[in-house]
Design a protein around this motif. Structure first.
Motif, PDB file in Angstrom:
ATOM      1  N   SER A  65     -11.794 -47.992 -25.422  1.00 47.31           N
ATOM      2  CA  SER A  65     -12.470 -47.757 -24.149  1.00 47.31           C
ATOM      3  C   SER A  65     -12.843 -49.078 -23.493  1.00 47.31           C
ATOM      4  CB  SER A  65     -13.718 -46.914 -24.368  1.00 47.31           C
ATOM      5  OG  SER A  65     -14.637 -47.606 -25.207  1.00 47.31           O
ATOM      6  N   ARG A  66     -13.252 -49.012 -22.244  1.00 43.30           N
ATOM      7  CA  ARG A  66     -13.648 -50.229 -21.531  1.00 43.30           C
ATOM      8  C   ARG A  66     -14.868 -50.868 -22.181  1.00 43.30           C
ATOM      9  NH1 ARG A  66     -12.554 -52.147 -16.402  1.00 43.30           N
ATOM     10  NH2 ARG A  66     -14.066 -53.689 -15.646  1.00 43.30           N
ATOM     11  N   LYS A  67     -15.783 -50.067 -22.671  1.00 45.45           N
ATOM     12  CA  LYS A  67     -16.973 -50.605 -23.316  1.00 45.45           C
ATOM     13  C   LYS A  67     -16.610 -51.378 -24.569  1.00 45.45           C
ATOM     14  CE  LYS A  67     -21.375 -49.162 -25.371  1.00 45.45           C
ATOM     15  NZ  LYS A  67     -22.244 -48.006 -25.717  1.00 45.45           N
ATOM     16  N   ASP A  70     -15.006 -54.688 -23.604  1.00 40.12           N
ATOM     17  CA  ASP A  70     -16.009 -55.637 -23.097  1.00 40.12           C
ATOM     18  C   ASP A  70     -16.846 -56.216 -24.224  1.00 40.12           C
ATOM     19  OD1 ASP A  70     -15.095 -55.199 -20.544  1.00 40.12           O
ATOM     20  OD2 ASP A  70     -16.627 -53.679 -20.081  1.00 40.12           O
ATOM     21  N   ILE A 272      -9.215 -48.952 -11.982  1.00 43.33           N
ATOM     22  CA  ILE A 272      -9.596 -50.220 -12.603  1.00 43.33           C
ATOM     23  C   ILE A 272     -10.760 -50.859 -11.851  1.00 43.33           C
ATOM     24  CG2 ILE A 272      -8.771 -52.547 -13.135  1.00 43.33           C
ATOM     25  CD1 ILE A 272      -6.019 -51.376 -13.613  1.00 43.33           C
ATOM     26  N   GLY A 275     -14.160 -49.314 -12.614  1.00 41.88           N
ATOM     27  CA  GLY A 275     -14.624 -49.441 -13.984  1.00 41.88           C
ATOM     28  C   GLY A 275     -14.294 -48.264 -14.866  1.00 41.88           C
ATOM     29  N   LEU A 277     -11.395 -47.536 -15.977  1.00 49.27           N
ATOM     30  CA  LEU A 277     -10.301 -47.907 -16.856  1.00 49.27           C
ATOM     31  C   LEU A 277     -10.240 -49.424 -16.959  1.00 49.27           C
ATOM     32  CD1 LEU A 277      -7.960 -46.622 -18.463  1.00 49.27           C
ATOM     33  CD2 LEU A 277      -6.525 -46.912 -16.443  1.00 49.27           C
ATOM     34  N   SER A 278      -9.963 -49.909 -18.160  1.00 46.52           N
ATOM     35  CA  SER A 278      -9.842 -51.343 -18.375  1.00 46.52           C
ATOM     36  C   SER A 278      -8.419 -51.798 -18.057  1.00 46.52           C
ATOM     37  CB  SER A 278     -10.192 -51.700 -19.816  1.00 46.52           C
ATOM     38  OG  SER A 278      -9.923 -53.057 -20.078  1.00 46.52           O
TER      39      SER A 278
END
Length: 316
Positions: A65-67, A70, A272, A275, A277-278
């Motif tokens: 996931s994006r989290k 990051d 994107i 936020g 989707l990464s």
């Protein structure tokens, strides 16, 4: 009295070793030392790790996931939850889906065309009595060392009206002389008595090729087919040179735009930016999609590599 000859005992010692067992060593070869076995295992393990580890990072990042991305600061090595959002977005009918379909169709059609021409050419060159086979062979060999160049090739494709056409992805690189020579060498190794007996029975060249030569050449045909398929699937230069319409671009060109130029595929730019989707996950997912067909097909053809390549290259 009659002499009694003891038959060899049938048991575990006489049984053939399984696939896991090492082949028997010649009597003159020394058994390997423990240090030698350990060093070989270490080198092979490091080589496998160097190949598998980057692929692992690509796959894990595409499923993160994006989290998670990051928190990792980029590429993810340890998965923390798996999500298929990137693949769902890519396969939802946008530019990537269309590019993947184009790549599959070009690969199938191009491989079929290249194999047909290569097999016919190689079989004709393998028959010593065929018309002009020596001169044709010399011309083919000359093309391996001399080429017209990029600009004359582009002008030829443009003159033939193949620009902005899918034929431009197939015809300019449809034939590999190396593959023809490998096929020719394999065909020349087939028993001439077998072909002569088929001729006596009334079989023509096409029937001999289809019913005798090709069934005996499955190994080399499988290898050459994989070579052509991988070449078409991985090709990107012809598309960037001859295609101007972005909707006609194959998957490799879309991946170049995404990874190198940082251009999001059509339909994913908003996801994107917001936020959802990464962008890094999308890049890795496209890489996985590009690598998946070759990764899946290679193990099925791997057992034919040794027989197909060595026999075709040594004979003739």
């Amino acid at each position: 009295m009659t002499a009694v000859i003891d038959e060899p005992a049938v048991g575990k010692s006489a049984a053939k070793p399984g696939w896991w067992a090492a082949p028997p060593r010649p009597v003159w070869e020394e058994p390997p030392s423990k240090a030698g076995l350990a060093s070989k295992g270490l080198v092979l393990g490091l080589a496998c790790l160097a190949i598998v580890f980057p692929l692992w990072i690509v796959v894990v990042t595409s499923l993160s996931s994006r989290k998670t991305i990051d928190e990792a600061g980029g590429l993810v090595m340890v998965p923390k939850g798996i999500t298929f959002v990137a693949y769902q977005e890519l396969l939802s009918g946008g530019q990537v889906t269309r590019a993947a379909v184009i790549s599959v169709l070009v690969t199938l059609v191009g491989t079929a065309f290249s194999m047909t021409v290569s097999v016919l050419c190689a079989y004709g060159l393998s028959r010593s009595g065929s018309l002009g086979h020596r001169w044709i062979l010399m011309v083919l060999l000359a093309t391996m060392f001399f080429s017209a160049g990029l600009i004359p090739t582009y002008l030829l494709v443009q003159t033939l009206g193949l620009t902005d056409s899918y034929l431009a992805l197939i015809l300019p690189s449809a034939i590999s002389v190396f593959n023809i020579l490998v096929l020719r060498g394999f065909f020349m190794g087939i028993s001439s008595e077998l072909i002569d007996s088929a001729r006596i029975d009334g079989a023509g060249d096409f029937r001999i090729l289809w019913q005798i030569v090709m069934p005996l050449s499955r190994a080399v045909l499988a290898v050459i087919t994989l070579f052509y398929a991988v070449g078409y699937w991985s090709a990107w230069f012809n598309a960037s040179l001859y295609l101007n319409d972005q909707d006609m671009m194959p998957l490799q060109n879309v991946m170049i735009q995404l990874v190198q130029k940082q251009e999001a595929p059509v339909g994913l730019g908003q996801a994107i930016k917001t936020g959802q989707l990464s962008g890094l996950a999308v890049q890795m997912a496209v890489m996985v999609m590009a690598l998946l067909p070759v990764t899946v097909l290679s193990p099925f053809v791997q057992r034919h590599f040794k027989k197909g390549m060595l026999t075709g290259a040594v004979k003739g």
